[in-house]
Scaffold this motif. Sequence first.
Motif, PDB file in Angstrom:
ATOM      1  N   ASP A  86      44.025  50.484  44.169  1.00  0.00           N
ATOM      2  CA  ASP A  86      44.047  52.404  44.587  1.00  0.00           C
ATOM      3  C   ASP A  86      44.073  52.193  43.587  1.00  0.00           C
ATOM      4  OD1 ASP A  86      46.626  51.297  43.851  1.00  0.00           O
ATOM      5  OD2 ASP A  86      46.967  52.873  45.729  1.00  0.00           O
ATOM      6  N   ASN A  87      43.875  53.123  42.413  1.00  0.00           N
ATOM      7  CA  ASN A  87      44.194  53.809  41.026  1.00  0.00           C
ATOM      8  C   ASN A  87      44.878  54.441  40.738  1.00  0.00           C
ATOM      9  OD1 ASN A  87      41.355  53.518  40.322  1.00  0.00           O
ATOM     10  ND2 ASN A  87      40.678  55.724  41.491  1.00  0.00           N
ATOM     11  N   VAL A  88      46.272  53.300  41.126  1.00  0.00           N
ATOM     12  CA  VAL A  88      48.055  53.423  40.421  1.00  0.00           C
ATOM     13  C   VAL A  88      47.881  53.251  38.820  1.00  0.00           C
ATOM     14  CG1 VAL A  88      50.032  52.913  40.202  1.00  0.00           C
ATOM     15  CG2 VAL A  88      49.090  53.062  42.559  1.00  0.00           C
ATOM     16  N   ARG A  89      47.915  53.539  37.838  1.00  0.00           N
ATOM     17  CA  ARG A  89      47.875  53.232  36.648  1.00  0.00           C
ATOM     18  C   ARG A  89      48.238  52.317  36.150  1.00  0.00           C
ATOM     19  NH1 ARG A  89      52.391  56.369  33.544  1.00  0.00           N
ATOM     20  NH2 ARG A  89      52.576  57.555  35.627  1.00  0.00           N
ATOM     21  N   LEU A  90      49.183  51.338  36.412  1.00  0.00           N
ATOM     22  CA  LEU A  90      50.102  50.507  36.844  1.00  0.00           C
ATOM     23  C   LEU A  90      48.232  49.299  36.590  1.00  0.00           C
ATOM     24  CD1 LEU A  90      51.595  48.113  36.286  1.00  0.00           C
ATOM     25  CD2 LEU A  90      52.113  47.548  38.218  1.00  0.00           C
ATOM     26  N   HIS A  91      47.174  49.464  37.911  1.00  0.00           N
ATOM     27  CA  HIS A  91      46.303  49.376  37.784  1.00  0.00           C
ATOM     28  C   HIS A  91      45.715  48.537  36.859  1.00  0.00           C
ATOM     29  CE1 HIS A  91      47.165  49.436  42.614  1.00  0.00           C
ATOM     30  NE2 HIS A  91      47.925  48.410  41.933  1.00  0.00           N
ATOM     31  N   LEU A  92      45.473  50.070  35.698  1.00  0.00           N
ATOM     32  CA  LEU A  92      44.280  50.199  34.986  1.00  0.00           C
ATOM     33  C   LEU A  92      45.163  50.013  33.622  1.00  0.00           C
ATOM     34  CD1 LEU A  92      43.787  53.865  35.985  1.00  0.00           C
ATOM     35  CD2 LEU A  92      42.478  51.777  36.650  1.00  0.00           C
ATOM     36  N   THR A  93      46.687  48.999  33.765  1.00  0.00           N
ATOM     37  CA  THR A  93      46.967  48.649  32.129  1.00  0.00           C
ATOM     38  C   THR A  93      46.056  47.775  31.435  1.00  0.00           C
ATOM     39  OG1 THR A  93      48.315  46.779  32.798  1.00  0.00           O
ATOM     40  CG2 THR A  93      48.798  49.259  32.540  1.00  0.00           C
ATOM     41  N   VAL A  94      45.899  47.440  30.391  1.00  0.00           N
ATOM     42  CA  VAL A  94      45.373  46.660  29.167  1.00  0.00           C
ATOM     43  C   VAL A  94      45.989  44.833  29.474  1.00  0.00           C
ATOM     44  CG1 VAL A  94      45.356  45.591  27.191  1.00  0.00           C
ATOM     45  CG2 VAL A  94      45.023  47.926  26.910  1.00  0.00           C
ATOM     46  N   GLY A  95      47.447  44.874  30.025  1.00  0.00           N
ATOM     47  CA  GLY A  95      47.171  43.558  30.659  1.00  0.00           C
ATOM     48  C   GLY A  95      46.869  42.848  31.512  1.00  0.00           C
ATOM     49  N   ILE A  96      46.716  44.167  32.634  1.00  0.00           N
ATOM     50  CA  ILE A  96      45.765  42.933  33.957  1.00  0.00           C
ATOM     51  C   ILE A  96      44.953  43.456  33.481  1.00  0.00           C
ATOM     52  CG2 ILE A  96      45.848  45.680  35.099  1.00  0.00           C
ATOM     53  CD1 ILE A  96      47.742  42.696  36.826  1.00  0.00           C
ATOM     54  N   ARG A  97      43.674  44.504  33.642  1.00  0.00           N
ATOM     55  CA  ARG A  97      42.463  44.363  33.012  1.00  0.00           C
ATOM     56  C   ARG A  97      42.727  42.865  32.247  1.00  0.00           C
ATOM     57  NH1 ARG A  97      40.161  46.634  36.098  1.00  0.00           N
ATOM     58  NH2 ARG A  97      40.881  48.680  36.495  1.00  0.00           N
ATOM     59  N   GLU A  98      43.034  42.032  30.948  1.00  0.00           N
ATOM     60  CA  GLU A  98      43.164  41.077  30.527  1.00  0.00           C
ATOM     61  C   GLU A  98      43.027  39.819  31.902  1.00  0.00           C
ATOM     62  OE1 GLU A  98      45.616  41.303  27.035  1.00  0.00           O
ATOM     63  OE2 GLU A  98      44.046  42.347  26.152  1.00  0.00           O
ATOM     64  N   PHE A  99      44.120  40.291  32.092  1.00  0.00           N
ATOM     65  CA  PHE A  99      44.233  38.929  33.322  1.00  0.00           C
ATOM     66  C   PHE A  99      43.831  38.594  34.051  1.00  0.00           C
ATOM     67  CE2 PHE A  99      45.922  38.034  37.696  1.00  0.00           C
ATOM     68  CZ  PHE A  99      46.329  37.176  37.346  1.00  0.00           C
ATOM     69  N   ILE A 100      43.155  39.917  34.274  1.00  0.00           N
ATOM     70  CA  ILE A 100      41.419  40.381  36.051  1.00  0.00           C
ATOM     71  C   ILE A 100      40.748  39.173  35.073  1.00  0.00           C
ATOM     72  CG2 ILE A 100      40.036  41.583  37.011  1.00  0.00           C
ATOM     73  CD1 ILE A 100      41.872  43.322  37.267  1.00  0.00           C
ATOM     74  N   ALA A 101      40.258  39.574  33.604  1.00  0.00           N
ATOM     75  CA  ALA A 101      38.956  38.931  33.014  1.00  0.00           C
ATOM     76  C   ALA A 101      39.243  37.862  32.563  1.00  0.00           C
ATOM     77  CB  ALA A 101      39.094  39.409  31.388  1.00  0.00           C
ATOM     78  N   ALA A 102      40.304  37.376  32.783  1.00  0.00           N
ATOM     79  CA  ALA A 102      41.034  35.768  32.047  1.00  0.00           C
ATOM     80  C   ALA A 102      40.488  35.091  33.473  1.00  0.00           C
ATOM     81  CB  ALA A 102      41.870  35.516  31.715  1.00  0.00           C
ATOM     82  N   ASN A 103      40.664  35.380  34.743  1.00  0.00           N
ATOM     83  CA  ASN A 103      40.594  35.215  35.772  1.00  0.00           C
ATOM     84  C   ASN A 103      39.581  35.763  36.704  1.00  0.00           C
ATOM     85  OD1 ASN A 103      43.213  33.222  36.090  1.00  0.00           O
ATOM     86  ND2 ASN A 103      44.225  35.138  35.168  1.00  0.00           N
ATOM     87  N   ALA A 104      38.363  35.722  36.309  1.00  0.00           N
ATOM     88  CA  ALA A 104      37.332  36.518  37.534  1.00  0.00           C
ATOM     89  C   ALA A 104      36.632  35.000  38.184  1.00  0.00           C
ATOM     90  CB  ALA A 104      36.093  36.594  36.057  1.00  0.00           C
ATOM     91  N   HIS A 105      37.047  33.794  37.969  1.00  0.00           N
ATOM     92  CA  HIS A 105      36.965  32.947  38.912  1.00  0.00           C
ATOM     93  C   HIS A 105      37.576  33.277  39.820  1.00  0.00           C
ATOM     94  CE1 HIS A 105      40.095  30.882  36.509  1.00  0.00           C
ATOM     95  NE2 HIS A 105      39.772  30.217  37.567  1.00  0.00           N
ATOM     96  N   TRP A 106      38.248  33.545  40.196  1.00  0.00           N
ATOM     97  CA  TRP A 106      39.019  33.687  42.065  1.00  0.00           C
ATOM     98  C   TRP A 106      39.482  34.330  41.664  1.00  0.00           C
ATOM     99  CZ3 TRP A 106      44.150  35.032  41.993  1.00  0.00           C
ATOM    100  CH2 TRP A 106      44.812  35.180  40.686  1.00  0.00           C
ATOM    101  N   LEU A 107      39.007  35.933  40.567  1.00  0.00           N
ATOM    102  CA  LEU A 107      39.711  37.291  41.326  1.00  0.00           C
ATOM    103  C   LEU A 107      39.177  38.125  40.814  1.00  0.00           C
ATOM    104  CD1 LEU A 107      42.009  39.094  41.571  1.00  0.00           C
ATOM    105  CD2 LEU A 107      42.453  39.127  39.612  1.00  0.00           C
ATOM    106  N   THR A 108      38.121  39.121  41.921  1.00  0.00           N
ATOM    107  CA  THR A 108      37.008  40.037  41.325  1.00  0.00           C
ATOM    108  C   THR A 108      38.324  41.244  42.115  1.00  0.00           C
ATOM    109  OG1 THR A 108      35.325  38.476  42.250  1.00  0.00           O
ATOM    110  CG2 THR A 108      34.665  40.732  42.768  1.00  0.00           C
ATOM    111  N   VAL A 109      37.833  42.467  41.187  1.00  0.00           N
ATOM    112  CA  VAL A 109      38.596  43.345  41.627  1.00  0.00           C
ATOM    113  C   VAL A 109      37.618  44.822  41.837  1.00  0.00           C
ATOM    114  CG1 VAL A 109      39.487  45.132  40.526  1.00  0.00           C
ATOM    115  CG2 VAL A 109      40.759  42.704  40.466  1.00  0.00           C
ATOM    116  N   PHE A 110      37.543  45.383  42.741  1.00  0.00           N
ATOM    117  CA  PHE A 110      37.087  46.784  43.309  1.00  0.00           C
ATOM    118  C   PHE A 110      37.819  47.337  43.046  1.00  0.00           C
ATOM    119  CE2 PHE A 110      33.923  43.536  44.852  1.00  0.00           C
ATOM    120  CZ  PHE A 110      33.119  43.419  44.724  1.00  0.00           C
ATOM    121  N   GLN A 111      37.640  48.831  42.974  1.00  0.00           N
ATOM    122  CA  GLN A 111      38.575  50.123  42.135  1.00  0.00           C
ATOM    123  C   GLN A 111      38.494  50.814  43.618  1.00  0.00           C
ATOM    124  OE1 GLN A 111      40.416  49.475  39.470  1.00  0.00           O
ATOM    125  NE2 GLN A 111      41.947  51.007  40.245  1.00  0.00           N
TER     126      GLN A 111
END
Length: 175
Positions: A86-111
């Motif tokens: 969901d769109n909890v503010r925590l899910h949209l932070t810069v730190g988590i976005r960077e983590f998702i981008a760095a681990n795109a080979h095993w983590l795919t995210v849909f909002q």
Amino acid sequence: MTPPRARTWGRIGRTPVVRVRGRGSGRVSMAGMVCYKPGKRSRLIYAVREYHGRKDEPKGFGWKDLRNLLVRARIHLGGPIVLVWDNVRLHLTVGIREFIAANAHWLTVFQLPAYAPDINPQEGIWSLVKREIGNLAAADLAQVTRAVKRRLKQIQYRPELVDACLTATGLITDG
């Protein structure tokens, strides 16, 4: 520690009343994931945190806690993860976005859409937990935490409850 409201039974004409202290003494935060893989049993992976109201104590989960939960889920599940959240503010932070981008080979995210509790299976899990503690007259925060953890553990070992929460969303059709 405002008690949740719930229905209970009582003698006819006598409303049951549970007295509680009015001051707040903390909160219990939960973060979790309902995991689904066709042909395998559904799983619930969660974390619980207490907040006692102390200075410099985090009130809830931060992006690093969420990152650690995702890494733990990957280790536990043993494969790539497609995450729908969901769109909890925590899910949209810069730190988590960077983590998702760095681990795109095993983590795919849909909002999910902005407000969509009817298609979020985790909302069903939280409902089951809150229903369990609705009539709990806790003496302290530790008792609430124990009740929450006990209920989450019960749900974790009953995959049919997790499946029911997934099926109620309409996102999973094969049972």
